[in-house]
Motif scaffolding. Structure first.
Motif, PDB file in Angstrom:
ATOM      1  N   TYR A  62       0.792  -1.229  -0.334  1.00 41.83           N
ATOM      2  CA  TYR A  62      -0.523   0.049  -0.061  1.00 41.83           C
ATOM      3  C   TYR A  62       1.074   1.302   0.144  1.00 41.83           C
ATOM      4  O   TYR A  62       1.369   1.652   0.868  1.00 41.83           O
ATOM      5  N   THR A  63       0.764   2.069  -0.558  1.00 35.68           N
ATOM      6  CA  THR A  63       0.874   3.533  -0.715  1.00 35.68           C
ATOM      7  C   THR A  63       0.144   4.936   0.543  1.00 35.68           C
ATOM      8  O   THR A  63      -0.350   4.178   1.191  1.00 35.68           O
ATOM      9  N   PRO A  64       1.407   5.866   1.005  1.00 40.66           N
ATOM     10  CA  PRO A  64       0.454   6.274   1.728  1.00 40.66           C
ATOM     11  C   PRO A  64      -0.365   7.094   1.814  1.00 40.66           C
ATOM     12  O   PRO A  64      -1.549   7.039   2.097  1.00 40.66           O
ATOM     13  N   GLU A  65      -0.691   7.120   0.653  1.00 38.14           N
ATOM     14  CA  GLU A  65      -2.293   7.774  -0.401  1.00 38.14           C
ATOM     15  C   GLU A  65      -3.198   6.647   0.173  1.00 38.14           C
ATOM     16  O   GLU A  65      -4.391   6.563   0.734  1.00 38.14           O
ATOM     17  N   GLU A  66      -3.235   5.515  -0.450  1.00 39.48           N
ATOM     18  CA  GLU A  66      -4.210   3.624   0.062  1.00 39.48           C
ATOM     19  C   GLU A  66      -4.048   3.762   1.554  1.00 39.48           C
ATOM     20  O   GLU A  66      -5.817   3.236   1.510  1.00 39.48           O
ATOM     21  N   LEU A  67      -3.304   4.149   2.092  1.00 39.05           N
ATOM     22  CA  LEU A  67      -2.957   3.984   3.462  1.00 39.05           C
ATOM     23  C   LEU A  67      -3.923   4.867   4.228  1.00 39.05           C
ATOM     24  O   LEU A  67      -5.064   4.840   4.873  1.00 39.05           O
ATOM     25  N   ASP A  68      -3.822   6.191   3.863  1.00 34.24           N
ATOM     26  CA  ASP A  68      -4.746   7.356   4.227  1.00 34.24           C
ATOM     27  C   ASP A  68      -6.481   6.987   3.639  1.00 34.24           C
ATOM     28  O   ASP A  68      -6.996   7.085   4.379  1.00 34.24           O
ATOM     29  N   LEU A  70      -7.516   3.671   3.514  1.00 35.19           N
ATOM     30  CA  LEU A  70      -7.608   3.054   4.522  1.00 35.19           C
ATOM     31  C   LEU A  70      -7.912   3.080   6.291  1.00 35.19           C
ATOM     32  O   LEU A  70      -8.984   2.790   6.331  1.00 35.19           O
ATOM     33  N   TRP A  71      -7.071   4.597   6.464  1.00 37.53           N
ATOM     34  CA  TRP A  71      -7.474   5.366   7.393  1.00 37.53           C
ATOM     35  C   TRP A  71      -9.156   5.337   7.156  1.00 37.53           C
ATOM     36  O   TRP A  71      -9.928   5.948   8.996  1.00 37.53           O
ATOM     37  N   GLU A  72      -9.539   6.082   6.750  1.00 38.36           N
ATOM     38  CA  GLU A  72     -11.210   6.541   6.477  1.00 38.36           C
ATOM     39  C   GLU A  72     -12.241   5.470   6.750  1.00 38.36           C
ATOM     40  O   GLU A  72     -13.617   5.629   8.112  1.00 38.36           O
ATOM     41  N   HIS A  73     -11.760   4.326   6.285  1.00 38.18           N
ATOM     42  CA  HIS A  73     -12.505   2.971   7.098  1.00 38.18           C
ATOM     43  C   HIS A  73     -12.480   2.693   8.735  1.00 38.18           C
ATOM     44  O   HIS A  73     -13.317   2.750   9.153  1.00 38.18           O
ATOM     45  N   VAL A  74     -10.808   3.605   8.200  1.00 36.70           N
ATOM     46  CA  VAL A  74     -11.302   2.955  10.541  1.00 36.70           C
ATOM     47  C   VAL A  74     -12.172   3.356  11.273  1.00 36.70           C
ATOM     48  O   VAL A  74     -12.364   3.630  11.792  1.00 36.70           O
ATOM     49  N   ALA A  75     -11.555   5.002  10.799  1.00 35.69           N
ATOM     50  CA  ALA A  75     -12.316   5.835  11.014  1.00 35.69           C
ATOM     51  C   ALA A  75     -13.858   5.893  11.641  1.00 35.69           C
ATOM     52  O   ALA A  75     -14.421   6.094  12.729  1.00 35.69           O
ATOM     53  N   LYS A  76     -14.619   4.802  10.306  1.00 38.73           N
ATOM     54  CA  LYS A  76     -15.254   5.118  10.040  1.00 38.73           C
ATOM     55  C   LYS A  76     -16.595   4.190  10.759  1.00 38.73           C
ATOM     56  O   LYS A  76     -17.294   4.189  11.566  1.00 38.73           O
TER      57      LYS A  76
END
Length: 86
Positions: A62-68, A70-76
């Motif tokens: 995963y690139t840093p942008e892709e991790l960002d 994925l982080w949206e899924h974690v936050a939601k």
């Protein structure tokens, strides 16, 4: 340890989560797992995140942008995955 299915997306992204785990301090968390085929379709990207107490670990592909993203899924949905087993 079992991975419980949570979400599947059209792009092949699968999100699963663990049973509740305990740290030595007594705090509880779940591990959220992300996996999807890479752009070639011959390998997989993967990452995991301990919720609510951590960032991404064991990141492969995963690139840093892709991790960002994925982080949206974690936050939601992180609280929902955590509370399902509580």
């Amino acid at each position: 340890m079992e991975h419980h299915p949570f979400l599947s997306f059209d792009n092949g992204l699968e999100i699963t989560y663990s049973d509740i785990k305990k740290k030595r301090s007594g705090s509880e968390y779940v591990t959220i797992y992300f996996e999807q085929p890479d752009e070639t379709g011959r390998d997989f990207k993967s990452a995991q995140c301990n919720f609510p107490c951590g960032g991404f670990t064991n990141v492969v592909g995963y690139t840093p942008e892709e991790l960002d993203h994925l982080w949206e899924h974690v936050a939601k949905a992180g609280n929902l995955m955590f509370c399902i087993h509580w």
